[in-house]
Write a protein that holds these residues in place. Structure first.
Motif, PDB file in Angstrom:
ATOM      1  N   THR A  51      67.657  81.591  -8.996  1.00 55.87           N
ATOM      2  CA  THR A  51      67.546  81.096  -7.793  1.00 55.87           C
ATOM      3  C   THR A  51      68.234  79.835  -7.663  1.00 55.87           C
ATOM      4  O   THR A  51      68.794  79.677  -6.500  1.00 55.87           O
ATOM      5  CB  THR A  51      65.880  80.311  -7.695  1.00 55.87           C
ATOM      6  OG1 THR A  51      65.093  81.323  -8.173  1.00 55.87           O
ATOM      7  CG2 THR A  51      65.403  79.838  -6.569  1.00 55.87           C
ATOM      8  N   ALA A  52      68.520  78.970  -8.712  1.00 58.73           N
ATOM      9  CA  ALA A  52      69.730  78.112  -8.666  1.00 58.73           C
ATOM     10  C   ALA A  52      70.980  78.625  -8.215  1.00 58.73           C
ATOM     11  O   ALA A  52      71.716  78.133  -7.377  1.00 58.73           O
ATOM     12  CB  ALA A  52      69.855  77.342  -9.951  1.00 58.73           C
ATOM     13  N   LEU A  53      71.454  79.746  -8.637  1.00 60.79           N
ATOM     14  CA  LEU A  53      72.836  80.342  -8.401  1.00 60.79           C
ATOM     15  C   LEU A  53      72.872  81.070  -7.080  1.00 60.79           C
ATOM     16  O   LEU A  53      73.775  80.905  -6.221  1.00 60.79           O
ATOM     17  CB  LEU A  53      73.116  81.266  -9.563  1.00 60.79           C
ATOM     18  CG  LEU A  53      73.588  80.479 -10.876  1.00 60.79           C
ATOM     19  CD1 LEU A  53      73.642  81.815 -11.738  1.00 60.79           C
ATOM     20  CD2 LEU A  53      74.648  79.696 -10.837  1.00 60.79           C
ATOM     21  N   PHE A  54      71.757  81.693  -6.632  1.00 61.07           N
ATOM     22  CA  PHE A  54      71.767  82.504  -5.377  1.00 61.07           C
ATOM     23  C   PHE A  54      71.346  81.786  -4.101  1.00 61.07           C
ATOM     24  O   PHE A  54      71.705  82.124  -3.062  1.00 61.07           O
ATOM     25  CB  PHE A  54      70.821  83.845  -5.587  1.00 61.07           C
ATOM     26  CG  PHE A  54      71.272  84.837  -6.551  1.00 61.07           C
ATOM     27  CD1 PHE A  54      72.817  85.125  -6.760  1.00 61.07           C
ATOM     28  CD2 PHE A  54      70.588  85.513  -7.201  1.00 61.07           C
ATOM     29  CE1 PHE A  54      73.265  85.770  -7.611  1.00 61.07           C
ATOM     30  CE2 PHE A  54      70.998  86.327  -8.392  1.00 61.07           C
ATOM     31  CZ  PHE A  54      72.409  86.560  -8.675  1.00 61.07           C
ATOM     32  N   ALA A  73      65.839  86.436   4.117  1.00 60.20           N
ATOM     33  CA  ALA A  73      65.276  87.779   3.979  1.00 60.20           C
ATOM     34  C   ALA A  73      65.038  87.913   2.387  1.00 60.20           C
ATOM     35  O   ALA A  73      64.161  88.376   1.986  1.00 60.20           O
ATOM     36  CB  ALA A  73      66.181  89.204   4.540  1.00 60.20           C
ATOM     37  N   GLY A  74      65.939  87.543   1.585  1.00 60.46           N
ATOM     38  CA  GLY A  74      65.626  87.652   0.148  1.00 60.46           C
ATOM     39  C   GLY A  74      64.507  86.732  -0.228  1.00 60.46           C
ATOM     40  O   GLY A  74      63.707  87.240  -1.250  1.00 60.46           O
ATOM     41  N   MET A  75      64.413  85.745   0.158  1.00 58.05           N
ATOM     42  CA  MET A  75      63.218  84.732  -0.176  1.00 58.05           C
ATOM     43  C   MET A  75      62.164  85.283   0.230  1.00 58.05           C
ATOM     44  O   MET A  75      60.877  85.337  -0.254  1.00 58.05           O
ATOM     45  CB  MET A  75      63.449  83.410   0.389  1.00 58.05           C
ATOM     46  CG  MET A  75      64.714  82.719  -0.321  1.00 58.05           C
ATOM     47  SD  MET A  75      64.288  82.295  -1.902  1.00 58.05           S
ATOM     48  CE  MET A  75      63.586  80.970  -1.932  1.00 58.05           C
ATOM     49  N   ILE A  76      61.790  85.994   1.653  1.00 58.48           N
ATOM     50  CA  ILE A  76      60.728  86.778   1.848  1.00 58.48           C
ATOM     51  C   ILE A  76      60.416  87.924   1.096  1.00 58.48           C
ATOM     52  O   ILE A  76      59.120  88.082   0.849  1.00 58.48           O
ATOM     53  CB  ILE A  76      61.127  87.151   3.472  1.00 58.48           C
ATOM     54  CG1 ILE A  76      61.088  86.036   4.266  1.00 58.48           C
ATOM     55  CG2 ILE A  76      59.997  88.244   3.651  1.00 58.48           C
ATOM     56  CD1 ILE A  76      61.457  86.405   5.730  1.00 58.48           C
ATOM     57  N   CYS A  77      61.217  88.643   0.665  1.00 56.28           N
ATOM     58  CA  CYS A  77      61.078  89.722  -0.217  1.00 56.28           C
ATOM     59  C   CYS A  77      60.583  89.145  -1.666  1.00 56.28           C
ATOM     60  O   CYS A  77      59.792  89.975  -2.180  1.00 56.28           O
ATOM     61  CB  CYS A  77      62.386  90.919  -0.339  1.00 56.28           C
ATOM     62  SG  CYS A  77      62.756  91.561   1.099  1.00 56.28           S
ATOM     63  N   ILE A 138      55.950  90.655   4.438  1.00 56.12           N
ATOM     64  CA  ILE A 138      57.187  91.615   5.049  1.00 56.12           C
ATOM     65  C   ILE A 138      57.057  91.805   6.503  1.00 56.12           C
ATOM     66  O   ILE A 138      58.125  92.054   7.074  1.00 56.12           O
ATOM     67  CB  ILE A 138      56.884  92.996   4.275  1.00 56.12           C
ATOM     68  CG1 ILE A 138      57.367  92.700   2.591  1.00 56.12           C
ATOM     69  CG2 ILE A 138      57.809  93.975   4.652  1.00 56.12           C
ATOM     70  CD1 ILE A 138      57.238  93.881   1.708  1.00 56.12           C
ATOM     71  N   GLY A 139      55.852  91.953   7.078  1.00 54.54           N
ATOM     72  CA  GLY A 139      55.863  92.225   8.353  1.00 54.54           C
ATOM     73  C   GLY A 139      56.432  91.119   9.414  1.00 54.54           C
ATOM     74  O   GLY A 139      56.620  91.497  10.346  1.00 54.54           O
TER      75      GLY A 139
END
Length: 141
Positions: A51-54, A73-77, A138-139
């Protein structure tokens, strides 16, 4: 790309090492707790590093707004995966306790089958609620 591959490999290794060490030798409750504690520490440590790197929170220029959208979108997933995974983990722990107690009680008195199935079903409901929440998350994507 190479950093992501190495971090994914570190995450897999952080899961496999404690349970591989647990599988070898005599299985006891203390060994299980130790393996679970080490696994949790390594998994969440690797998760925090990823999380710290991305998700560094850098400011993006106007032409890089699509990259920022991909980050959100990555955080939502990740939120959807965590809601499903953690609810299923909690539901599995609850079902293991309720089902074993129900089987013991049913073996002594078979008339309480319906009452005991209610408690097992309530524990399984936790998993379904987590899955529904992840579909709702996801919706919004």
């Amino acid at each position: 790309m190479m950093v992501k591959l190495l971090l994914a490999l570190a995450l897999i290794v952080s899961i496999l090492i404690p349970f591989g060490a647990f599988a070898a030798g005599e299985k006891s409750r203390g060994r299980y707790k130790t393996a679970l504690a080490v696994n949790s520490f390594l998994f969440f440590g690797t998760l925090l590093v990823c999380t710290a790197l991305f998700f560094t929170g850098n400011a993006f220029a106007a032409e890089e707004t699509s990259a920022a959208a991909n980050s959100s979108a990555g955080m939502i997933c990740m939120a959807a995966a965590l809601s499903t995974g953690l609810s299923c983990l909690g539901g599995g722990i609850a079902v293991s306790a309720a089902a074993s107690a129900a089987l013991g009680a049913i073996s002594e008195d078979s008339s309480i089958l319906g009452k005991s199935l209610i408690f097992v079903g309530l524990a399984e409901g936790v998993c379904l609620y987590g899955l529904i929440i992840s579909f709702m998350i996801i919706g919004r994507l």
